[in-house]
Each structure stands twice: as structure tokens, then as C-alpha cells.
Design an enzyme around this catalytic site. Sequence first.
Site, PDB file in Angstrom:
ATOM      1  N   GLU A   1       0.838  -1.208   0.000  1.00 27.77           N
ATOM      2  CA  GLU A   1       0.000   0.000   0.000  1.00 27.77           C
ATOM      3  C   GLU A   1       0.873   1.259   0.000  1.00 27.77           C
ATOM      4  O   GLU A   1       0.448   2.319  -0.438  1.00 27.77           O
ATOM      5  CB  GLU A   1      -0.983   0.009   1.196  1.00 27.77           C
TER       6      GLU A   1
ATOM      7  N   LYS B   1     -13.172   2.174  -4.697  1.00 25.29           N
ATOM      8  CA  LYS B   1     -14.303   2.740  -3.943  1.00 25.29           C
ATOM      9  C   LYS B   1     -15.241   3.469  -4.889  1.00 25.29           C
ATOM     10  O   LYS B   1     -16.460   3.307  -4.824  1.00 25.29           O
ATOM     11  CB  LYS B   1     -13.798   3.728  -2.880  1.00 25.29           C
TER      12      LYS B   1
ATOM     13  N   HIS C   1       5.201 -26.985   0.398  1.00 23.04           N
ATOM     14  CA  HIS C   1       4.593 -28.086  -0.361  1.00 23.04           C
ATOM     15  C   HIS C   1       3.550 -27.553  -1.337  1.00 23.04           C
ATOM     16  O   HIS C   1       2.656 -28.287  -1.759  1.00 23.04           O
ATOM     17  CB  HIS C   1       3.976 -29.108   0.593  1.00 23.04           C
TER      18      HIS C   1
HETATM   19  O1  PA5 Z   1      -3.243   2.460   5.696  1.00 24.98           O
HETATM   20  C1  PA5 Z   1      -4.254   3.090   5.381  1.00 24.98           C
HETATM   21  O2  PA5 Z   1      -4.282   4.317   5.381  1.00 24.98           O
HETATM   22  C2  PA5 Z   1      -5.524   2.382   4.989  1.00 24.98           C
HETATM   23  O3  PA5 Z   1      -5.319   1.007   4.942  1.00 24.98           O
HETATM   24  C3  PA5 Z   1      -6.644   2.726   5.985  1.00 24.98           C
HETATM   25  O4  PA5 Z   1      -6.229   2.387   7.264  1.00 24.98           O
HETATM   26  C4  PA5 Z   1      -7.933   1.992   5.644  1.00 24.98           C
HETATM   27  O5  PA5 Z   1      -8.341   2.333   4.349  1.00 24.98           O
HETATM   28  C5  PA5 Z   1      -9.048   2.338   6.640  1.00 24.98           C
HETATM   29  O6  PA5 Z   1      -9.311   3.686   6.625  1.00 24.98           O
HETATM   30  P1  PA5 Z   1     -10.206   4.378   7.737  1.00 24.98           P
HETATM   31  O7  PA5 Z   1      -9.494   4.282   9.039  1.00 24.98           O
HETATM   32  O8  PA5 Z   1     -10.367   5.792   7.294  1.00 24.98           O
HETATM   33  O9  PA5 Z   1     -11.522   3.642   7.792  1.00 24.98           O
END
Ligand code: PA5
Length: 505
Positions: free
Chosen positions: A337, A474, A358
Site C-alpha cells: 500500500e 471505492k 509443499h
Molecule cells: O493504511 C491506510 O491508510 C488504509 O489502509 C486505511 O487504514 C484503511 O483504508 C481504513 O481507513 P479508515 O481508518 O479511514 O476507515
Amino acid sequence: MTMRGFELLDLKENNTIALQKRRGDVKRKVFDAKAFREANRITLDVTYMLEAPGPGSIAMEKVEALIPEVLKAHEMLKRGKGDIYDRGTLMTGWQNLPVDITREHLRDIQTVAKKMSEEVDVFVSLGIGGSYLGIEATFRALTHTYFNQLTRTERGGAPEIYFLGQNMDPDFFRDTLDMLRGKKVGINVISKSGTTTETAIAFRILRKMMEENFGADADHLILVTTDKEKGALRTLAGETGYRTFVVPDDVGGRFSVLTDVGLVGLAMAHIDIEEFVAGFQAMREISSGNNFWKNPALVHAAMRHAAWSAGKKIEVVAANSKSLYWVARWMEQLFPESEGHEGHGMWVSPSLYSEKLHANGQMVQQGERNIMETFLALKKHDNRIPIPQTDNNLDGLDFLVNRGMDMNHVNQMVVEGPAYAHYQGGVPNMTIEIPKRSAFNLGQLYYMMEKSVSISGYLLGHNPFVQPGVEAYKRAMFALVGKPGFEQEAQQMENQLKGMKRIRI
Ligand code: PA5
């Protein structure tokens, strides 16, 4: 004849349970003691990263050539310079959390958790991504595999713990609700934005059920962890009086396990959050210096970057312990990410060895040479499992017994064997050695990884603290479900899909 129940003959009490029961007994000061830190220091072994035979081999000169750039990145990170802002906010708050977090704040969390934990049978943590993974990873790493099936005493007094809001699978949701039936439930809804669909839907359902079941009592059984002043959850908490915790502005989701995001849930599982902070603090000190070869976070970042530059596009993160497998899953979020921008980044594949040896172990050994590997090697397991002698040695394994080897010993070879074999097969690999399952050790590991991925952002040339790509799914999902405000996207999608020939067999 009635057969008697299965007994664990000759085995001692499960030490994971013993540790759960004793948690919090350790004297605080010990975390600063030199001897404690030495004995609990996680280490990084990069021997097999260099000069693996075959294509994409990494030469020492390549790593050394990166050192000036890595040191410059480190300096910029410490000074808050470069492309490390999210909508005007410098996103490096995680760097100083271990020192900024106060003893009073930890006590406050512990007090709330203790009170709720005594009141409820079950605690449900709601969240996704960074608002979820660090909590479940740490919880799994430190507790009994079948935590919720143990008695309350065996859990060290903690309630059962479940996680929802990280997917939209109705069957999983329903199965989890079945586990709550007839029990007193407490929840913590975690969302920095307050509007993440999966978490919001899970919260709607849970909140309605809690209000219907517990009436006015529901309000004090609901905790909210969100932005300090804005967003839907903050507004709701203002209206209802729910107890709130804060996701700091300058800490992104995947860097937030040491904020209230992680600490509240971990305290509910009776995990020692002061020890956790001490682990982060220890690695903060270890990784603050500019001596490259003495700084594991910098070496880790440089090695991964050298591997990526040499054509390694997949990082298998292999744990020799079911408990650490969840930490590999946390890394699966942290790195991709943060690194997956502009066509860059490595795909992180969490694996549990021997199991995966395996399966895709074949690919690691002989498939396309675009793989590197990181072992998460747990050195000391909580429990020891001896291997028994047999009368006829049909499986040929008596030699292990004769040489005094137990399952624990064999499990160390599950790292050392593949590390050597995969290296010979052209897969550069490194090993992060974790002395034992403890909050202190996890704290060290998380901090080291957070620093490493931040340096990686500089080396790749883009901001590791934002995730604009996540928005695309989204928008498409909102367009498909007809969310107001997404009419244009819906129209665009419809037109595009109309022009595409659907191939469905
Ligand atoms: O690392 C990040 O920023 C994302 O993975 C968020 O934590 C995730 O999208 C959840 O977002 P939020 O806390 O706004 O619900």
C-alpha cells in the site's frame, strides 16, 4: 467399553496460556535494562541476499552504491523533508510515537479496557486496512491459536475477541454474529475517515443490535476510535456520548498500530501495551543512527530496493510460526500500500512454512526468477514438543530422537533449509530473527518495517504515506451501488461496459 478422553500425556501446561495468565506481571523497568534488550533484540541476517547464483543476482557493490542515497533519505525523513505529506500534513508522526505517548495515556486506555473487559463476554473490533490489521496481527502473534475456545481463566481473564468490518462476506459476518449470541458484547469501531464502507456497514448492524439488546446500556459498550475533531463517527460520538479514542492526523492507517487504533484492542486482549511501546522505543533507538551497517531498518530498505532494481517483483514473507504468519499479513499491507505507485513496488506474499513449501515452494525454487524472500524466524517457541521413539522406525525418523531433536529443532531447519536451497536456486533471501513471542519483540519489528518502507518511498521516488489507488475501487463500487454524487462515474462506467464484449463461458 467406554474409551476415555484424549489426554496430553507427558506434556506440561501450555506456556502460551501460562503467559496469558501472567501478562502484566513483569516489572516495567526491565524493558530498559541492557541485558533484557540484548536478549530480546531482533536481528537481520542478509548473508543470502548477495550473489545468489543465476539471473538477478545482487552484488555487494550495488548495495554499497545505494548507501549515500539511503543515508540522505534517512536524514530527510528525520527532518520531515520531501514528498511525505498527505493533504498538507506531514505524515511522520509514527516516528516519535514511542516517546510521545505518555504513561498516563496508556493507563487511561488500560483503565477503560479493564472496565469493559470485566463487563463484557465478547469484544468485537471493527475496522479495515490500517484500522484492523495491526490489531489482529499482534493479537494472533501473542495469544493462543484457539483463544476464543479457551475458558475465561485460561484467557487470563480477557473476553473473547472477534474482528469485523474488514470484508463484506455475509456468511462470515453471520457466523461471527452466531458467536455473540446470548453474550454481553462490547465494540470498538475504528475508522480515521469515519466513512469507510465496510466498517460503516458492520457498525450500523452491530450498533442496531446492541441498541435493541442492551437499550441505554449500549452507549457505554460502544467505543469509537476516529479523527480528533471531524468525520461521521466524531459527529455521532458527540451526539451519543460514546467514549472516543483518537487516530492522530499525522499517522496514516498502516502506521497506526501504536496509536489508540491498536492499543485499545490489544489492551482488551490483556496484551501488555507498555511492553509494546518499549519495543518500539528500543528499535527507534537502534535505527536512529547513520551508521548504515549497524542500522537494520536502513539495511533492510537498501536490500529490498537492490532486489527490486534487480528484477525481483515478489517478496515471499515466510514465517515458521502460525503466530508470526499474521505479522506477514500486516507486512502485506504496509509495503504494497506504500510502495505500489507509478508501476513500482513488490508484491508481498505472506506464507507459512512448512505448509507453503509443499505448494508454491516449487515456484520459489524453480519458477521465474523474479522472487526474493524474507523469513520471519521465531527462535524460541512458547512450547516444546518432543518427538517419540517408535518400535520399528518405519518412517526412518528415529535418528532425530537419538540426536535429542524435538519439533522445535526441526522447525528452525524449516528456515535454514529453505534459505540455503532457495539461495542456491537464485532467490536472494534475508532472515529476521525474532527471539520469542512478545509484545516487546513485535514493537521492534513493526518500527523497523515502518522505517524501512518510508526509506523505500524516497528510493522509489514517491510518497509512501498516501494511497490514491485505493480510491479507484471505492469510486467504482459507489457508482455500481448508485451512491448519490457518483452519477457521472456510473454513466461513464455504463457507457464503457456497453462497448465491451462480455466473455462469459
Ligand atoms: O493504511 C491506510 O491508510 C488504509 O489502509 C486505511 O487504514 C484503511 O483504508 C481504513 O481507513 P479508515 O481508518 O479511514 O476507515
